[in-house]
Write an enzyme that holds these catalytic residues in place. Structure first.
Site, PDB file in Angstrom:
ATOM      1  CB  SER A  47      38.033  30.281  38.291  1.00  0.00           C
ATOM      2  OG  SER A  47      38.319  31.368  38.610  1.00  0.00           O
TER       3      SER A  47
HETATM    4  N1  SAH Z   1      36.093  35.049  41.938  1.00  0.00           N
HETATM    5  C1  SAH Z   1      35.017  35.175  40.603  1.00  0.00           C
HETATM    6  C2  SAH Z   1      35.730  35.001  39.335  1.00  0.00           C
HETATM    7  C3  SAH Z   1      36.232  36.129  39.284  1.00  0.00           C
HETATM    8  S1  SAH Z   1      36.818  36.909  37.903  1.00  0.00           S
HETATM    9  C4  SAH Z   1      33.984  33.960  40.553  1.00  0.00           C
HETATM   10  O1  SAH Z   1      33.969  33.037  41.335  1.00  0.00           O
HETATM   11  O2  SAH Z   1      33.218  34.111  39.553  1.00  0.00           O
HETATM   12  C5  SAH Z   1      37.850  38.587  38.235  1.00  0.00           C
HETATM   13  C6  SAH Z   1      36.915  39.670  38.898  1.00  0.00           C
HETATM   14  O3  SAH Z   1      37.927  40.515  39.544  1.00  0.00           O
HETATM   15  C7  SAH Z   1      36.268  40.435  37.866  1.00  0.00           C
HETATM   16  O4  SAH Z   1      34.908  40.248  38.113  1.00  0.00           O
HETATM   17  C8  SAH Z   1      36.820  41.583  37.879  1.00  0.00           C
HETATM   18  O5  SAH Z   1      35.738  42.626  37.648  1.00  0.00           O
HETATM   19  C9  SAH Z   1      37.278  41.770  39.352  1.00  0.00           C
HETATM   20  N2  SAH Z   1      38.459  43.099  39.532  1.00  0.00           N
HETATM   21  C10 SAH Z   1      39.421  43.298  38.720  1.00  0.00           C
HETATM   22  N3  SAH Z   1      40.010  44.372  39.510  1.00  0.00           N
HETATM   23  C11 SAH Z   1      39.670  44.471  40.822  1.00  0.00           C
HETATM   24  C12 SAH Z   1      39.871  45.148  41.826  1.00  0.00           C
HETATM   25  N4  SAH Z   1      40.884  46.188  41.811  1.00  0.00           N
HETATM   26  N5  SAH Z   1      39.115  44.948  42.713  1.00  0.00           N
HETATM   27  C13 SAH Z   1      37.992  44.116  42.941  1.00  0.00           C
HETATM   28  N6  SAH Z   1      37.650  43.187  41.941  1.00  0.00           N
HETATM   29  C14 SAH Z   1      38.308  43.511  40.877  1.00  0.00           C
END
Ligand code: SAH
Length: 239
Positions: A87
């Site tokens: 993000s």
């Molecule tokens: N917080 C992260 C950015 C996240 S991007 C950072 O600081 O870099 C969103 C993430 O959510 C992705 O890696 C994706 O694979 C994950 N995601 C999507 N659905 C999910 C679920 N049901 N459970 C856990 N992670 C999930």
């Protein structure tokens, strides 16, 4: 002909000079980070000094792919591996501030991604439990967080929709992927008096909601419009 010793010494000098040169030309990430905090966070509405200090300390450039390092401190989200994103710094800061967490609070994060948000929360003194559904991303983030000394972060590979019941309740829950509805297990696992920030909506158009649990009831408040990757299940279907 040079004696062998001299050749070895010359070779060492050449290697040393190349390294010194490379170090000298490396961008000053610390300076860029300070600028990010003052120009993108402080100048907007980020006032919580624990958030500002944490974001001043976490080396964001180590959480992005090497080819993207030069852009680490820009005012934007960036692609990470497996088609996911880290993000924008402002969104990380805003979500961290909305949670109003203090040292020792248990915080659940859904969507570990690069591990950057988890590191920021750990710098704020939280005990972080973070869940990632893509195994490659989760293990990579876990390794990086460990190597940087963020021992208070526990990473689990799995479907975050279900939360982490064994460690509930959580004083705060932060969801960094977007479902179309608030997952019920997460509401249940939020502690009394706890807060959750979660982007809710269809792909590409979501509202960042702030939820508070008071006397067992959830109160919701809309904040800003955001764009997060969708929350998916193990088959890749969106929630
Ligand atoms: N917080 C992260 C950015 C996240 S991007 C950072 O600081 O870099 C969103 C993430 O959510 C992705 O890696 C994706 O694979 C994950 N995601 C999507 N659905 C999910 C679920 N049901 N459970 C856990 N992670 C999930």
């Amino acid at each position: 002909m040079y004696p062998l010793n001299n050749i070895i010494i010359l070779a060492f000098m050449a290697i040393f000079a190349t390294q010194a040169c490379a170090q000298g030309s490396e961008p000053d990430f610390e300076q860029q980070r300070k600028q990010m905090v003052s120009q993108q966070l402080r100048s907007r509405d980020i006032t919580d000094s624990r958030v500002l200090d944490a974001m001043n300390r976490v080396p964001r450039h180590l959480f992005v792919p090497v080819r993207m390092r030069g852009y680490s401190y820009q005012d934007s989200a960036l692609p990470i591996d497996y088609g996911q994103t880290i993000s924008q710094p402002y969104i990380v800061a805003l979500m961290s501030q909305l949670l109003t967490i203090g040292p020792g609070d248990k915080v659940l994060e859904i969507g570990t991604g690069s591990g950057y948000q988890a590191a920021v929360l750990a710098e704020m003194g939280a005990d972080v439990f973070t869940i990632e559904i893509v195994p490659g991303l989760g293990t990579q983030a876990e390794r990086l967080l460990k190597s940087l000394g963020y021992d208070s972060v526990k990473v689990k590979i799995g479907d975050g929709y279900l939360g982490w019941p064994e460690n509930a309740p959580f004083e705060a829950i932060i969801v960094t992927c977007a479902p179309t509805e608030i997952p019920e297990p997460l509401e249940v696992q939020l502690a009394e008096g706890g807060r959750m920030v979660i982007p809710v909506g269809e792909s590409g158009f979501q509202q960042l909601l702030l939820l508070e649990k008071k006397e067992g009831r959830i109160r919701r408040q809309k904040t800003i419009d955001v764009r997060f990757v969708p929350m998916v299940d193990n088959e890749g279907n969106t929630y």
